[in-house]
Design an enzyme around this catalytic site. Structure first.
Site, PDB file in Angstrom:
ATOM      1  N   ASN A 186       0.818  -1.219   0.000  1.00 11.43           N
ATOM      2  CA  ASN A 186       0.000   0.000   0.000  1.00 11.43           C
ATOM      3  C   ASN A 186       0.852   1.271   0.000  1.00 11.43           C
ATOM      4  OD1 ASN A 186      -2.779  -0.491  -0.039  1.00 11.43           O
ATOM      5  ND2 ASN A 186      -2.780  -1.157   2.095  1.00 11.43           N
ATOM      6  N   HIS A 209      -7.983   1.475  -4.290  1.00 15.13           N
ATOM      7  CA  HIS A 209      -8.082   0.675  -3.050  1.00 15.13           C
ATOM      8  C   HIS A 209      -8.006   1.627  -1.871  1.00 15.13           C
ATOM      9  CE1 HIS A 209      -7.794  -2.540  -0.272  1.00 15.13           C
ATOM     10  NE2 HIS A 209      -6.547  -2.278   0.081  1.00 15.13           N
TER      11      HIS A 209
HETATM   12  O1  TXD Z   1      -5.297  -5.089  -0.459  1.00 14.24           O
HETATM   13  C1  TXD Z   1      -4.135  -4.699  -0.311  1.00 14.24           C
HETATM   14  N1  TXD Z   1      -3.354  -4.447  -1.371  1.00 14.24           N
HETATM   15  C2  TXD Z   1      -3.590  -4.503   1.109  1.00 14.24           C
HETATM   16  C3  TXD Z   1      -2.080  -4.354   1.126  1.00 14.24           C
HETATM   17  C4  TXD Z   1      -4.087  -5.488   2.070  1.00 14.24           C
HETATM   18  C5  TXD Z   1      -3.407  -5.650   3.256  1.00 14.24           C
HETATM   19  C6  TXD Z   1      -2.026  -5.146   3.504  1.00 14.24           C
HETATM   20  N2  TXD Z   1      -1.569  -4.232   2.494  1.00 14.24           N
HETATM   21  C7  TXD Z   1      -0.140  -3.838   2.492  1.00 14.24           C
HETATM   22  O2  TXD Z   1       0.743  -4.929   2.192  1.00 14.24           O
HETATM   23  C8  TXD Z   1       0.365  -3.304   3.809  1.00 14.24           C
HETATM   24  O3  TXD Z   1      -0.121  -1.999   4.026  1.00 14.24           O
HETATM   25  C9  TXD Z   1       1.861  -3.330   3.559  1.00 14.24           C
HETATM   26  O4  TXD Z   1       2.225  -2.209   2.786  1.00 14.24           O
HETATM   27  C10 TXD Z   1       2.031  -4.597   2.707  1.00 14.24           C
HETATM   28  C11 TXD Z   1       2.578  -5.768   3.460  1.00 14.24           C
HETATM   29  O5  TXD Z   1       1.774  -6.028   4.561  1.00 14.24           O
HETATM   30  P1  TXD Z   1       2.281  -7.100   5.681  1.00 14.24           P
HETATM   31  O6  TXD Z   1       1.207  -7.211   6.704  1.00 14.24           O
HETATM   32  O7  TXD Z   1       2.814  -8.333   5.011  1.00 14.24           O
HETATM   33  O8  TXD Z   1       3.510  -6.289   6.307  1.00 14.24           O
HETATM   34  P2  TXD Z   1       4.748  -6.907   7.153  1.00 14.24           P
HETATM   35  O9  TXD Z   1       4.310  -8.104   7.925  1.00 14.24           O
HETATM   36  O10 TXD Z   1       5.370  -5.752   7.848  1.00 14.24           O
HETATM   37  O11 TXD Z   1       5.736  -7.419   6.003  1.00 14.24           O
HETATM   38  C12 TXD Z   1       6.415  -6.530   5.180  1.00 14.24           C
HETATM   39  C13 TXD Z   1       7.817  -7.113   4.985  1.00 14.24           C
HETATM   40  C14 TXD Z   1       8.647  -7.113   6.282  1.00 14.24           C
HETATM   41  O12 TXD Z   1       9.012  -8.442   6.602  1.00 14.24           O
HETATM   42  C15 TXD Z   1       9.868  -6.256   5.942  1.00 14.24           C
HETATM   43  O13 TXD Z   1      11.079  -6.715   6.492  1.00 14.24           O
HETATM   44  C16 TXD Z   1       9.893  -6.397   4.431  1.00 14.24           C
HETATM   45  O14 TXD Z   1       8.522  -6.318   4.044  1.00 14.24           O
HETATM   46  N3  TXD Z   1      10.649  -5.339   3.749  1.00 14.24           N
HETATM   47  C17 TXD Z   1      11.324  -5.566   2.617  1.00 14.24           C
HETATM   48  N4  TXD Z   1      11.439  -6.695   1.882  1.00 14.24           N
HETATM   49  C18 TXD Z   1      12.219  -6.569   0.773  1.00 14.24           C
HETATM   50  N5  TXD Z   1      12.842  -5.429   0.378  1.00 14.24           N
HETATM   51  C19 TXD Z   1      12.726  -4.306   1.124  1.00 14.24           C
HETATM   52  N6  TXD Z   1      13.357  -3.160   0.742  1.00 14.24           N
HETATM   53  C20 TXD Z   1      11.934  -4.345   2.298  1.00 14.24           C
HETATM   54  N7  TXD Z   1      11.612  -3.413   3.248  1.00 14.24           N
HETATM   55  C21 TXD Z   1      10.811  -4.047   4.124  1.00 14.24           C
END
Ligand code: TXD
Length: 320
Positions: free
Chosen positions: A120, A175
């Protein structure tokens, strides 16, 4: 030869995606995260459940993009989720920076992948992901509409005490709070919502309350969880899109897809019905909208455009 799906982000949604994809034996899975231990730990944990659930896929956890190379599908959840009281738009600054990094990684290692963005604020982040990565617009799509539609169906199923499989609906637009559930394109046991209101099977007020609850569906869960946001339903929605691509199902799914004149809009992403098959987004389906629906859709598109302008202020590279 089994396909390969890389999950960029091994957090709540990423871990759930990995588990769903594995138990369905949809593809081999690479879980990627900057927190390498998170990726490695979850991959190993799911791998150790193979003998229980009887699936056979390879699982790898990594923080090295080389391990994700030549992926058939990439699902991006890298970023931070909302905290109670935050809007999806509040995430723009931090998640834009993250998605630039992710886009560069994908462009280098899997330029032919079908990329499903979940991070998001979805509509702007998927646009930025496509621009930063330079992948074709047909191969970069956002997941939101399936989740919003499934929330709408669930609330209607509770109201009419009927299984969700007897409900068809569509949610268009961004969204966010301006998303556009379409009562005129919604049927319950084959009857349109319009007809059900006329027959007093549901009041207009109750229907409006359900539409509003759908719009706020994410915030309702965040309030309960306090830390983190929804992840089971978003992951299930992401798998449905990946499956339609990998198995060439050509399903018509509500997704954030690139508009090139459809619905009268160009050069932006928004939630529309799109056919997903082995070529990626193969077609944006234009459905007939009533005047009010057209107006609401335009409001939603304008909200996305406004946020994209804010993204360009953060990173002028996006204006190219
Ligand atoms: O309908 C939709 N599209 C939404 C999207 C529904 C629910 C959640 N929505 C969004 O998905 C939420 O607002 C977040 O922006 C994402 C991911 O949600 P999530 O609950 O999975 O977040 P987490 O558990 O914090 O996981 C994000 C991971 C975390 O482990 C970080 O270490 C990692 O992202 N992260 C990265 N991975 C790779 N590369 C980089 N640069 C990076 N930075 C953080």
């Amino acid at each position: 030869m089994r396909k390969k799906i890389s999950l960029i982000g091994a957090g709540q949604i990423g871990g759930t995606l990995a588990h769903l994809i594995s138990t369905e034996e949809l593809a081999d899975v690479v879980l990627f995260d900057v927190v390498e231990g998170m990726a490695k730990g979850k991959a190993l944990d799911i791998a150790q459940s193979t003998s229980v659930d009887g699936f056979d896929v390879n699982l790898v956890g990594t923080s090295n993009y080389d391990d994700t190379k030549n992926s058939d599908v990439i699902i991006v959840t890298a970023g931070v989720p909302r905290k109670p009281g935050m809007s999806r738009d509040d995430l723009l600054g931090i998640n834009l920076k993250i998605i630039k990094q992710v886009a560069e990684g994908i462009a280098k290692t899997s330029p032919n992948a079908f990329v499903i963005c979940i991070t998001n604020p979805l509509d702007v982040i998927v646009m930025a992901l496509q621009k930063y990565s330079g992948l074709p617009t047909s191969k970069v799509v956002g997941m939101a509409g399936i989740l919003d539609s499934s929330r709408f169906k669930y609330f209607l199923s509770q109201e009419f005490k009927t299984p969700t499989k007897n409900i068809n609906t569509l949610v268009l637009g961004g969204h966010g709070d301006t998303m556009v559930p379409l009562p005129n394109h919604t049927t319950v046991n084959g009857k349109s919502l319009k007809q059900l209101v006329t027959e007093n099977k549901i009041t207009k007020e109750k229907l409006d309350a359900i539409i509003n609850r759908t719009r706020k569906g994410g915030a309702e869960i965040i309030k309960f969880l306090e830390k983190g946001s929804a992840f089971y339903a978003p992951a299930a929605a992401g798998v449905e899109m990946a499956k339609s691509y990998i198995k060439n199902l050509k399903k018509t799914l509500p997704c954030a897809a690139y508009l090139n004149g459809e619905y009268g809009f160009k050069n932006l992403y928004a939630g529309v019905p799109a056919i997903i098959g082995s070529q990626g987004v193969e077609k944006v389906v234009e459905i007939k909208l009533e005047e009010k629906e057209k107006e609401n859709f335009k409001v939603s598109i304008n909200a996305v455009k406004e946020l994209f302008e804010a993204a360009i202020k953060i990173d002028p590279d996006l204006s190219n």
